[in-house]
Design a protein around this motif. Structure first.
Motif: not given
Length: 228
Positions: A168-174, A195-199, A201-210
Protein backbone atom coordinates in the motif's frame (compact mmCIF):
# COMPACT_ATOMS: atom_id res chain seq x y z
CA UNK A 1 4.94 -11.95 -21.99
CA UNK A 2 7.11 -8.91 -22.56
CA UNK A 3 7.01 -9.34 -26.33
CA UNK A 4 3.22 -9.43 -26.18
CA UNK A 5 2.79 -6.42 -23.90
CA UNK A 6 5.47 -4.14 -25.33
CA UNK A 7 5.43 -3.42 -29.02
CA UNK A 8 6.51 -0.16 -30.62
CA UNK A 9 6.19 0.46 -34.35
CA UNK A 10 8.20 3.68 -34.14
CA UNK A 11 11.75 3.54 -35.43
CA UNK A 12 14.41 4.72 -32.93
CA UNK A 13 15.32 7.69 -35.13
CA UNK A 14 11.68 8.81 -35.21
CA UNK A 15 11.05 8.61 -31.48
CA UNK A 16 10.45 11.89 -29.63
CA UNK A 17 13.40 13.71 -28.10
CA UNK A 18 11.29 16.15 -26.08
CA UNK A 19 8.44 15.52 -23.71
CA UNK A 20 4.82 16.57 -24.01
CA UNK A 21 3.57 19.46 -21.82
CA UNK A 22 1.47 17.30 -19.46
CA UNK A 23 4.32 14.97 -18.52
CA UNK A 24 6.74 17.88 -18.32
CA UNK A 25 4.38 19.63 -15.91
CA UNK A 26 4.17 16.55 -13.70
CA UNK A 27 7.95 16.18 -13.78
CA UNK A 28 8.59 19.80 -12.78
CA UNK A 29 6.11 19.45 -9.94
CA UNK A 30 7.79 16.30 -8.64
CA UNK A 31 11.20 17.97 -8.72
CA UNK A 32 9.81 20.94 -6.80
CA UNK A 33 8.28 18.59 -4.23
CA UNK A 34 11.65 16.86 -3.86
CA UNK A 35 13.07 20.23 -2.86
CA UNK A 36 10.38 20.93 -0.27
CA UNK A 37 7.36 22.24 -2.19
CA UNK A 38 3.82 21.08 -1.46
CA UNK A 39 2.29 19.26 -4.42
CA UNK A 40 -1.18 20.76 -3.95
CA UNK A 41 0.30 24.26 -4.05
CA UNK A 42 2.90 23.67 -6.74
CA UNK A 43 0.87 21.76 -9.32
CA UNK A 44 -1.81 24.41 -10.06
CA UNK A 45 0.89 26.97 -10.84
CA UNK A 46 2.72 24.55 -13.11
CA UNK A 47 -0.53 23.74 -14.91
CA UNK A 48 -1.23 27.43 -15.49
CA UNK A 49 2.32 28.11 -16.67
CA UNK A 50 2.09 25.26 -19.18
CA UNK A 51 -1.35 26.41 -20.33
CA UNK A 52 -2.89 23.00 -19.73
CA UNK A 53 -6.63 22.41 -19.66
CA UNK A 54 -9.12 19.58 -19.98
CA UNK A 55 -7.62 16.14 -20.49
CA UNK A 56 -4.04 17.38 -20.43
CA UNK A 57 -4.53 19.03 -17.04
CA UNK A 58 -6.28 15.91 -15.74
CA UNK A 59 -3.46 13.70 -17.05
CA UNK A 60 -0.80 15.84 -15.38
CA UNK A 61 -2.76 15.83 -12.13
CA UNK A 62 -3.18 12.06 -11.99
CA UNK A 63 0.42 11.48 -13.03
CA UNK A 64 1.70 13.82 -10.31
CA UNK A 65 -0.47 12.71 -7.41
CA UNK A 66 -0.46 9.04 -8.37
CA UNK A 67 3.33 8.95 -8.62
CA UNK A 68 3.73 10.62 -5.24
CA UNK A 69 1.06 8.47 -3.60
CA UNK A 70 2.57 5.16 -4.74
CA UNK A 71 6.27 6.01 -4.87
CA UNK A 72 7.12 3.56 -2.08
CA UNK A 73 5.72 0.68 -4.11
CA UNK A 74 7.30 1.95 -7.32
CA UNK A 75 10.71 2.22 -5.66
CA UNK A 76 10.45 -1.46 -4.69
CA UNK A 77 9.61 -2.33 -8.29
CA UNK A 78 12.38 -0.12 -9.68
CA UNK A 79 14.88 -1.79 -7.34
CA UNK A 80 14.16 -5.12 -9.03
CA UNK A 81 13.87 -3.79 -12.58
CA UNK A 82 17.07 -1.72 -12.33
CA UNK A 83 18.89 -4.25 -10.14
CA UNK A 84 20.03 -1.51 -7.79
CA UNK A 85 18.90 0.47 -4.78
CA UNK A 86 16.79 3.42 -6.03
CA UNK A 87 18.67 5.60 -3.54
CA UNK A 88 21.73 5.16 -5.77
CA UNK A 89 19.89 6.41 -8.87
CA UNK A 90 20.07 10.12 -9.74
CA UNK A 91 17.12 11.83 -8.03
CA UNK A 92 15.72 13.34 -11.24
CA UNK A 93 15.98 10.01 -13.06
CA UNK A 94 14.35 8.28 -10.10
CA UNK A 95 11.36 10.62 -10.34
CA UNK A 96 11.11 9.93 -14.07
CA UNK A 97 11.20 6.17 -13.48
CA UNK A 98 8.44 6.50 -10.88
CA UNK A 99 6.36 8.42 -13.41
CA UNK A 100 6.92 5.73 -16.00
CA UNK A 101 5.98 2.98 -13.55
CA UNK A 102 2.75 4.77 -12.68
CA UNK A 103 1.79 5.05 -16.35
CA UNK A 104 2.56 1.38 -16.96
CA UNK A 105 0.91 -0.04 -13.86
CA UNK A 106 -1.88 2.35 -12.88
CA UNK A 107 -2.96 4.43 -15.89
CA UNK A 108 -4.59 3.53 -19.18
CA UNK A 109 -1.51 4.40 -21.20
CA UNK A 110 -0.28 1.86 -23.79
CA UNK A 111 3.08 0.39 -22.79
CA UNK A 112 4.96 1.64 -25.85
CA UNK A 113 3.61 5.17 -25.39
CA UNK A 114 4.40 5.21 -21.66
CA UNK A 115 7.98 4.10 -22.26
CA UNK A 116 8.64 6.29 -25.30
CA UNK A 117 7.26 9.45 -23.71
CA UNK A 118 9.07 8.85 -20.44
CA UNK A 119 12.37 8.25 -22.23
CA UNK A 120 11.85 11.55 -24.04
CA UNK A 121 11.29 13.20 -20.66
CA UNK A 122 14.66 11.90 -19.45
CA UNK A 123 16.44 13.01 -22.61
CA UNK A 124 14.98 16.50 -22.39
CA UNK A 125 15.57 17.09 -18.68
CA UNK A 126 18.60 14.98 -17.76
CA UNK A 127 20.71 13.57 -20.60
CA UNK A 128 20.70 11.33 -23.66
CA UNK A 129 22.43 8.61 -21.65
CA UNK A 130 19.75 8.66 -18.97
CA UNK A 131 17.19 8.04 -21.70
CA UNK A 132 18.80 4.69 -22.47
CA UNK A 133 18.79 3.71 -18.80
CA UNK A 134 15.13 4.72 -18.39
CA UNK A 135 14.22 2.77 -21.52
CA UNK A 136 15.89 -0.40 -20.22
CA UNK A 137 14.33 -0.20 -16.76
CA UNK A 138 10.81 0.58 -17.95
CA UNK A 139 10.92 -2.20 -20.50
CA UNK A 140 11.59 -4.56 -17.60
CA UNK A 141 8.74 -3.02 -15.64
CA UNK A 142 6.44 -3.59 -18.62
CA UNK A 143 7.22 -7.31 -18.59
CA UNK A 144 4.84 -7.84 -15.64
CA UNK A 145 1.43 -6.48 -14.79
CA UNK A 146 0.58 -4.85 -11.45
CA UNK A 147 -0.53 -8.05 -9.71
CA UNK A 148 2.65 -9.85 -10.76
CA UNK A 149 4.79 -7.00 -9.45
CA UNK A 150 2.92 -7.01 -6.14
CA UNK A 151 3.80 -10.67 -5.76
CA UNK A 152 7.42 -10.01 -6.70
CA UNK A 153 8.02 -7.14 -4.26
CA UNK A 154 6.44 -9.00 -1.33
CA UNK A 155 8.10 -12.34 -2.01
CA UNK A 156 9.91 -13.36 1.16
CA UNK A 157 8.46 -10.51 3.27
CA UNK A 158 7.28 -12.40 6.34
CA UNK A 159 6.33 -9.51 8.60
CA UNK A 160 2.64 -8.69 7.86
CA UNK A 161 3.16 -5.01 8.73
CA UNK A 162 6.11 -4.72 6.34
CA UNK A 163 4.12 -6.55 3.68
CA UNK A 164 1.20 -4.13 3.97
CA UNK A 165 3.62 -1.20 3.91
CA UNK A 166 5.00 -2.33 0.56
CA UNK A 167 1.66 -3.27 -0.97
CA UNK A 168 0.00 0.00 0.00
CA UNK A 169 3.02 2.28 -0.32
CA UNK A 170 3.01 3.48 3.30
CA UNK A 171 5.98 3.86 5.65
CA UNK A 172 6.14 0.97 8.13
CA UNK A 173 5.82 3.30 11.12
CA UNK A 174 2.55 4.73 9.78
CA UNK A 175 1.10 1.24 9.25
CA UNK A 176 2.04 0.32 12.83
CA UNK A 177 0.53 3.56 14.18
CA UNK A 178 -2.72 3.05 12.28
CA UNK A 179 -2.97 -0.53 13.49
CA UNK A 180 -2.48 0.59 17.08
CA UNK A 181 -5.06 3.38 16.69
CA UNK A 182 -7.70 1.01 15.32
CA UNK A 183 -7.23 -1.29 18.30
CA UNK A 184 -6.87 1.44 20.95
CA UNK A 185 -10.08 3.17 19.90
CA UNK A 186 -11.95 -0.14 19.63
CA UNK A 187 -12.65 0.39 15.95
CA UNK A 188 -11.23 -3.06 15.29
CA UNK A 189 -11.00 -6.30 17.22
CA UNK A 190 -8.16 -8.79 17.22
CA UNK A 191 -10.20 -10.81 14.72
CA UNK A 192 -10.94 -7.93 12.33
CA UNK A 193 -7.79 -5.81 12.61
CA UNK A 194 -5.94 -7.19 9.59
CA UNK A 195 -8.94 -6.77 7.28
CA UNK A 196 -9.77 -3.33 8.68
CA UNK A 197 -6.18 -2.15 8.40
CA UNK A 198 -5.90 -3.24 4.78
CA UNK A 199 -9.19 -1.47 4.00
CA UNK A 200 -7.96 1.71 5.68
CA UNK A 201 -4.70 1.70 3.73
CA UNK A 202 -6.62 1.13 0.51
CA UNK A 203 -8.86 4.10 1.34
CA UNK A 204 -5.78 6.26 1.92
CA UNK A 205 -4.71 5.55 -1.67
CA UNK A 206 -8.13 6.26 -3.20
CA UNK A 207 -8.49 9.84 -4.50
CA UNK A 208 -11.42 11.69 -2.99
CA UNK A 209 -14.35 12.87 -5.13
CA UNK A 210 -14.41 16.36 -6.59
CA UNK A 211 -16.49 18.67 -4.41
CA UNK A 212 -17.80 22.18 -5.03
CA UNK A 213 -18.75 24.39 -2.12
CA UNK A 214 -20.30 27.84 -1.83
CA UNK A 215 -18.35 30.05 0.56
CA UNK A 216 -20.54 32.14 2.87
CA UNK A 217 -21.00 35.78 1.90
CA UNK A 218 -19.96 35.39 -1.73
CA UNK A 219 -23.41 34.70 -3.21
CA UNK A 220 -21.96 31.70 -5.02
CA UNK A 221 -24.74 29.27 -4.06
CA UNK A 222 -27.18 30.65 -6.63
CA UNK A 223 -24.50 30.49 -9.32
CA UNK A 224 -23.83 26.83 -8.54
CA UNK A 225 -27.53 26.00 -8.62
CA UNK A 226 -28.08 27.81 -11.91
CA UNK A 227 -25.19 25.94 -13.51
CA UNK A 228 -26.56 22.60 -12.37
Amino acid sequence: MSAQRFRSVTKPADRPRTSDPARQTAYLTLRAVAHGAYANLELPGQVRTAGLSGRDAAFATELTYGTIRMQGLYDSIIAIAADRDPAHIDAAVRDILRMGAHQLLAMRVPDHAAVSATVALARQNVSQGSGGFVNAVLRRVSERDRSQWLEAVTDGVGDPIARLAVLHSHPVWIVRALRAALLTHAVSTSQSIETDLAALLTAHNTPGPLTLTARPGLDAEADLESSG
